[in-house]
Enzyme design. Sequence first.
Site, PDB file in Angstrom:
ATOM      1  N   GLY B  90       0.873  -1.170   0.000  1.00  0.00           N
ATOM      2  CA  GLY B  90       0.000   0.000   0.000  1.00  0.00           C
ATOM      3  C   GLY B  90       0.905   1.213   0.000  1.00  0.00           C
ATOM      4  O   GLY B  90       1.860   1.253  -0.769  1.00  0.00           O
ATOM      5  N   SER B 122       5.838  -5.515  -0.890  1.00  0.00           N
ATOM      6  CA  SER B 122       5.877  -4.092  -1.276  1.00  0.00           C
ATOM      7  C   SER B 122       6.186  -3.187  -0.074  1.00  0.00           C
ATOM      8  O   SER B 122       7.296  -3.258   0.466  1.00  0.00           O
ATOM      9  CB  SER B 122       4.557  -3.752  -1.965  1.00  0.00           C
ATOM     10  OG  SER B 122       4.633  -2.529  -2.623  1.00  0.00           O
ATOM     11  N   ALA B 123       5.264  -2.381   0.396  1.00  0.00           N
ATOM     12  CA  ALA B 123       5.530  -1.523   1.561  1.00  0.00           C
ATOM     13  C   ALA B 123       5.959  -2.354   2.773  1.00  0.00           C
ATOM     14  O   ALA B 123       6.838  -1.944   3.542  1.00  0.00           O
ATOM     15  CB  ALA B 123       4.294  -0.691   1.906  1.00  0.00           C
ATOM     16  N   HIS B 159       9.264  -3.408  -6.421  1.00  0.00           N
ATOM     17  CA  HIS B 159       8.744  -3.071  -7.769  1.00  0.00           C
ATOM     18  C   HIS B 159       9.856  -2.454  -8.618  1.00  0.00           C
ATOM     19  O   HIS B 159       9.606  -1.505  -9.366  1.00  0.00           O
ATOM     20  CB  HIS B 159       7.585  -2.063  -7.692  1.00  0.00           C
ATOM     21  CG  HIS B 159       6.411  -2.497  -6.870  1.00  0.00           C
ATOM     22  ND1 HIS B 159       5.445  -3.351  -7.325  1.00  0.00           N
ATOM     23  CD2 HIS B 159       6.043  -2.188  -5.593  1.00  0.00           C
ATOM     24  CE1 HIS B 159       4.531  -3.534  -6.377  1.00  0.00           C
ATOM     25  NE2 HIS B 159       4.871  -2.848  -5.322  1.00  0.00           N
ATOM     26  N   GLU B 194       9.455  -7.318  -9.740  1.00  0.00           N
ATOM     27  CA  GLU B 194       8.195  -8.000  -9.416  1.00  0.00           C
ATOM     28  C   GLU B 194       8.294  -9.492  -9.754  1.00  0.00           C
ATOM     29  O   GLU B 194       8.590  -9.846 -10.898  1.00  0.00           O
ATOM     30  CB  GLU B 194       7.038  -7.354 -10.178  1.00  0.00           C
ATOM     31  CG  GLU B 194       6.753  -5.953  -9.664  1.00  0.00           C
ATOM     32  CD  GLU B 194       5.613  -5.264 -10.400  1.00  0.00           C
ATOM     33  OE1 GLU B 194       5.205  -5.741 -11.469  1.00  0.00           O
ATOM     34  OE2 GLU B 194       5.139  -4.225  -9.889  1.00  0.00           O
TER      35      GLU B 194
END
Lengths: 235, 235
Positions: B90, B122-123, B159, B194
Site C-alpha cells: 500500500g 511491497s511496503a 517493484h 516483481e
Amino acid sequence: MKQICIASTSTLHGSGYLDYILDELKLLFKTAETILFVPYARPGGITHELYTKNAKAAFASIGKTVVGIHEFDNPIEAVKQAKGIFIGGGNTFVLVNQLYKNQLVEPIKEAVLNGTPYLGTSAGSNICGLTIGTTNDMPIVYPPSFKTLGLVPFNINPHYLDPDASSKHMGETRETRIKEFHKFNTQPVVGLREGSWLEVKGDSIVLKGGLKARIFEYDKDAFEIESGTELNQLK
Amino acid sequence: MKQICIASTSTLHGSGYLDYILDELKLLFKTAETILFVPYARPGGITHELYTKNAKAAFASIGKTVVGIHEFDNPIEAVKQAKGIFIGGGNTFVLVNQLYKNQLVEPIKEAVLNGTPYLGTSAGSNICGLTIGTTNDMPIVYPPSFKTLGLVPFNINPHYLDPDASSKHMGETRETRIKEFHKFNTQPVVGLREGSWLEVKGDSIVLKGGLKARIFEYDKDAFEIESGTELNQLK
C-alpha cells in the site's frame, strides 16, 4: 503583487534547459537584472556550484545574470535583497530539508508575497503548494516538515503522467497515488504535464502552455482543464 | 532463527493476490495456523477491514487463518503472541506512520528476530530495510521517522523497474533515483523486480524467484545478481 511561474519541468525532451519557457521568463524577470538561484534540490546529487553554472548559462541567453544562494554568507539576507528568485528541480526532499536548515521557508514566502518574481521548476514548483505530499521524488533524506511555501492554496504534482494502459507493472499510476493522497488530505492537487506551467499574477492563477492539466479535488472525480483556464477559485 | 520473506509485490500481472508465492508461504508459515495481518498500508486508502478480508481469502487457500491487528485491543500484545506476521503493501508512509503511532516498530522487530515468521510485500518489504528512503510511494502523510525494522542491513526498492529507453518523460528513472539516494546515504539498496523475493533464514539472505535483482552499493557501479545468490555479505 505576486508574480510566479510554477513550471512542471525545466526541460522538454529533445530541447535545452529552460528553452521552451525563455520568452515567458523574459517577461517574469523584466525588472530583474540578476536572479538569485537556489540549487538546493541537487538533481542527480550534483553540487550547488555545477547546478548554478547550468542556470547561469540558460539565463545568459536572455541577458540575465544568475547568482547562487550558496555564494552568500547570509542566505536569508540574499533572499531579502533578491530582485528575482529561481528554485530549480532535483530532489524535493533534499530541497525542503536544506530550506528548513537555512531557515529560508518564511523569508522566501514573504519575498514572493511582496512581489519578488519567482520561477519554480519541478521540485521548485512542488514547494509552491501547501505541502510536498504529492511529489514524485524518492524520500532520500528526512526533512523536518512536509509543509512548504503555500503560494497557491493547493498542491502541485509536477511531471504529471497519464496511466499507461499497456503496462504490466503493478506499481500505482499517478492518478491512483493522488487519489490515495485524498484519503488522508483534502486540498486540491494540480497535475501539471511537462510543458505546462501556472502563471500567478496577484490573485489570478492561469494554466499556460500547450497542454491540458488534470485537477484532483477531495471526494470528486478528477477532470481536465484547458490551457488558459483561471484557477483562482480552486482551494 | 529469523524466517522472513521479503517480496517485491503481492500480485503478478494477470494472477491473483499472493498466487505466485503461495507454495513458499506454506513453508514459511508451516508452524503458524493463524497469521497476524497488519493492514496499515491501506492500498488505495481501503479500510483495515476490507484489506484484511483480501488477505484472509488468499491464506484460506493454503488452510491458514488470518486475523487483522486492528481487531485487537492491544496491538503490541497481538504482535508478541503472533505465530506469524504478514505486513501487506500500500502506501509506505501511511504504514510507517501507523506503526509508530501504535509503537509497533520495536515489538515487530523483536518478534521477528526471535523467530516469528514474517512476510512482507511491497511496503511491508520496504520496512524490512534500514529506512524507507528508497520507497517508490508518494509521501501522503508525514511519519515521525523514516527509520524502519532493519531486519536486513540494507534498503529495499520493491517493484524495481528498468529504465524505458523509449520514454520521452523527463522524470527520473529508478536507477537515477537510487543513485541520488547514494549521494546522501551509504547503505546498499536491493532493487527487487516483481516476482522476486528475498528469503532470510537466520544469517542467510538468498534471492528467490525467476528474475535477477539489481544491487546498488555506495560509490560503486550497480550490478545484477542471479536468483539463488546469497547476500549475507551485503552491508
